[in-house]
Design an enzyme around this catalytic site. Sequence first.
Site, PDB file in Angstrom:
ATOM      1  N   HIS A 145      18.234  37.564  89.442  1.00  0.00           N
ATOM      2  CA  HIS A 145      18.758  36.947  88.220  1.00  0.00           C
ATOM      3  C   HIS A 145      20.275  37.055  88.217  1.00  0.00           C
ATOM      4  CE1 HIS A 145      14.670  37.452  86.000  1.00  0.00           C
ATOM      5  NE2 HIS A 145      14.800  36.233  86.496  1.00  0.00           N
ATOM      6  N   GLU A 159      22.309  39.626  86.268  1.00  0.00           N
ATOM      7  CA  GLU A 159      21.892  41.005  86.546  1.00  0.00           C
ATOM      8  C   GLU A 159      22.503  41.481  87.868  1.00  0.00           C
ATOM      9  OE1 GLU A 159      17.608  41.214  86.081  1.00  0.00           O
ATOM     10  OE2 GLU A 159      17.691  39.992  84.272  1.00  0.00           O
ATOM     11  N   HIS A 198      16.091  44.964  88.424  1.00  0.00           N
ATOM     12  CA  HIS A 198      16.563  44.058  87.387  1.00  0.00           C
ATOM     13  C   HIS A 198      17.385  44.867  86.387  1.00  0.00           C
ATOM     14  CE1 HIS A 198      13.882  40.422  88.070  1.00  0.00           C
ATOM     15  NE2 HIS A 198      13.331  41.318  88.874  1.00  0.00           N
ATOM     16  N   GLU A 246      14.020  48.239  85.628  1.00  0.00           N
ATOM     17  CA  GLU A 246      15.012  47.653  84.724  1.00  0.00           C
ATOM     18  C   GLU A 246      16.115  48.685  84.474  1.00  0.00           C
ATOM     19  OE1 GLU A 246      15.161  44.616  83.555  1.00  0.00           O
ATOM     20  OE2 GLU A 246      13.139  43.760  83.694  1.00  0.00           O
TER      21      GLU A 246
END
Length: 301
Positions: A59, A62, A211, A272
Amino acid sequence: MLGDYMVDYLYLKDYIYTFKQNYNFLKIFSIGKSTLKNEIYCIKFGIGKKEVLYTAGIHANEWITSLLLIKFIHNLCNAFVSNSKIYEHSAKYLYENCSLYIIPMINPDGINLVNNFYSKDSKVYISASNIAKNFPSISFPSGWKANINGVDLNSQFPADWETGKKIKSNLGFSSFSPRDFAGTSPLSESESKSIYNFILIKNFSLCLCFHSQGEVIYWKYKDFLPKNSLEIAKEFAHVSGYELEDTPYTSSFGGLRDWFIQNFNKPSFTIEVGKGTNPLPLNQFNKIYHDNLGILISGLL
């Protein structure tokens, strides 16, 4: 100095050059090209039978995850050269007993866009800006997660792709957009197809997908429960301080991790990192690295 400024594709290329010059024990190669023909680099450390894959930068906003893996391989190599330990483990032992493959930047074009690499009068920027105008609630370019075509690469994999596409369409992402558009078909994008094909020719026992943000670990896909996956997840939570959580339903289908678990019945986790609004500020980086080093090493054991 590593970690002092924003990461883009040129930053990665500089480090690839440095790694090639200083660490001849690494294998560095491209698994394919992005939409704009940038290389999708893979760095291999180790000669062991156990093969492990770490990915980041799928992403665009990110990109701090790309920095995480670049710094990790840099420190791991330094520990190996100096015959020292990293997170209480011998780098030489890790090298001899594991083969680690790191793909630090799956989405170089999108990361370049977020970090203002393209001039505002370039065709690339104008095209992306025209897509973004249809989604005025998403800040541009900082809110851009997709590849340069406007496809979310982590919604591209053949694991209930149609379900994921329907969910995202119902949320308003039914066409090319800065985030959450699953594409016109699974693996329609060169970036997702490149990593898909690469994984198919390897025998990875574990796949970690980095992420941001939330400081949580998504450890499960549907009712699949690969051997040792819960035990590994608990160890990752222990060494990082991150919470284990089930993936939110709206993000549960079509991801790289989802497909890896479904296709191979082997453990895969979404990590994350950090907390806040993407892109996370660099003043979080040292904490992110500290929190995740235990995960990065534990995955090799």
